[in-house]
Structure formats: C-alpha cells, structure tokens
Design a protein around this motif. Structure first.
Motif, PDB file in Angstrom:
ATOM      1  N   UNK A   5       0.820  -1.206   0.000  1.00  0.00           N
ATOM      2  CA  UNK A   5       0.000   0.000   0.000  1.00  0.00           C
ATOM      3  C   UNK A   5       0.857   1.260   0.000  1.00  0.00           C
ATOM      4  N   UNK A   6       0.314   2.283  -0.601  1.00  0.00           N
ATOM      5  CA  UNK A   6       0.888   3.619  -0.485  1.00  0.00           C
ATOM      6  C   UNK A   6      -0.188   4.485   0.171  1.00  0.00           C
ATOM      7  N   UNK A   7       0.180   5.095   1.286  1.00  0.00           N
ATOM      8  CA  UNK A   7      -0.723   5.962   2.020  1.00  0.00           C
ATOM      9  C   UNK A   7      -0.271   7.400   1.805  1.00  0.00           C
ATOM     10  N   UNK A   8      -1.192   8.291   1.532  1.00  0.00           N
ATOM     11  CA  UNK A   8      -0.865   9.709   1.401  1.00  0.00           C
ATOM     12  C   UNK A   8      -1.627  10.483   2.458  1.00  0.00           C
ATOM     13  N   UNK A   9      -1.047  11.607   2.879  1.00  0.00           N
ATOM     14  CA  UNK A   9      -1.733  12.387   3.897  1.00  0.00           C
ATOM     15  C   UNK A   9      -1.210  13.795   4.035  1.00  0.00           C
ATOM     16  N   UNK A  10      -1.980  14.571   4.763  1.00  0.00           N
ATOM     17  CA  UNK A  10      -1.630  15.945   5.111  1.00  0.00           C
ATOM     18  C   UNK A  10      -0.893  15.932   6.437  1.00  0.00           C
ATOM     19  N   UNK A  11       0.069  16.848   6.583  1.00  0.00           N
ATOM     20  CA  UNK A  11       0.978  16.851   7.721  1.00  0.00           C
ATOM     21  C   UNK A  11       0.849  18.129   8.539  1.00  0.00           C
ATOM     22  N   UNK A  12       0.949  17.951   9.856  1.00  0.00           N
ATOM     23  CA  UNK A  12       1.120  19.064  10.794  1.00  0.00           C
ATOM     24  C   UNK A  12       2.348  18.723  11.630  1.00  0.00           C
ATOM     25  N   UNK A  13       3.241  19.692  11.791  1.00  0.00           N
ATOM     26  CA  UNK A  13       4.450  19.512  12.586  1.00  0.00           C
ATOM     27  C   UNK A  13       4.180  20.071  13.983  1.00  0.00           C
ATOM     28  N   UNK A  14       4.376  19.231  15.005  1.00  0.00           N
ATOM     29  CA  UNK A  14       4.074  19.599  16.386  1.00  0.00           C
ATOM     30  C   UNK A  14       5.358  19.506  17.214  1.00  0.00           C
TER      31      UNK A  14
END
Length: 138
Positions: free
Chosen positions: A78-87
């Motif tokens: 699988x390839x998962x894509x997503x939006x990122x937030x740096x905390x």
C-alpha cells in the motif's frame, strides 16, 4: 473522515521500517527510511523526527507525505498519502517523546509529524497496481 481497512492496518502493524516520501515546493523528491511510524487510529499516523533534515524542510514547504507499506510478512502493498502538521509542544508531542525515549534513550525526538490520512493506493503487482483504494468513510 477516512479510515484504513483492517487489511491495511494489519500490514501497517507488520512493517518495522517505512519508506517515507516528501517533496519540496519545487517538486524535488526525498525518500527516507523511518523506524518510528505509528498508526495512532484509523486515520492518523505519528512519525517522530529524530534526524530529519531534507524531510523536515520539505514538510515545512509542502505539508504532504507518502508512506509505503510493504514487507515479506504483509498480505498487500500500500501507499498511504496524507496531510501533515508539525508539532513540537503539547500533550501529543510529550507522549511521542516518551514513546521514542523508552525505545531509544539518546534519540532527540525533536518534532512530532502528525499525518492525517487522505488517500491510499495499491502497490501489489497485477492489474490493480496503482489503483486508488476506497477507504472506509469515502
């Protein structure tokens, strides 16, 4: 809200090192092996920034990520894509630091990369390779 299927969660649990891909705002790609990549719930992945340079720079410019999930012990690819937030502060950041430091006491655990899963694709060889996988809730 999208959620991974049970098969995808099982594959994620079986993998120990995840190739993680980012790109600069100009589209220059970067792929690195990440050992601390945790599925926190059906739609959220945590990645610990211990030694990121290009990856962190890319995420600041272009907050999207691709994660490759495969290994000999998985039943799919699988390839998962997503939006990122740096905390880098707060309760979740501290929780990530505790987890990382319990496994690797000298790790810097500088940032928590929170990935909200947006889509998934099949990488399994055959006629469905590259097809988008409908996630639960889509």
């Amino acid at each position: 809200m999208v959620r991974l299927t049970d098969e995808m969660k099982a594959a994620f649990a079986a993998v120990r090192t995840f190739p993680v891909a980012t790109a600069s705002k100009e589209g220059e790609p970067n792929v690195v092996p990440i050992g601390f990549c945790m599925l926190m719930d059906d739609e959220t992945i945590w990645i610990a920034d211990n030694f990121m340079k290009k990856t962190l720079a890319n995420l600041k410019e272009n907050p999207r990520v691709g994660i490759y999930i495969w290994g000999p012990e998985t039943k799919g690819c699988y390839q998962i894509k997503g939006d990122v937030v740096i905390v880098n502060e707060g309760e979740d950041f501290q929780k990530m630091r505790e987890i990382v430091l319990s496994k690797m006491s000298k790790a810097p655990a500088k940032n928590l990369i929170v990935v909200t899963i947006t889509e998934a694709y099949s990488c399994t060889p055959g006629p469905g390779a590259g097809d988008r996988i409908p996630l639960l809730g889509q």
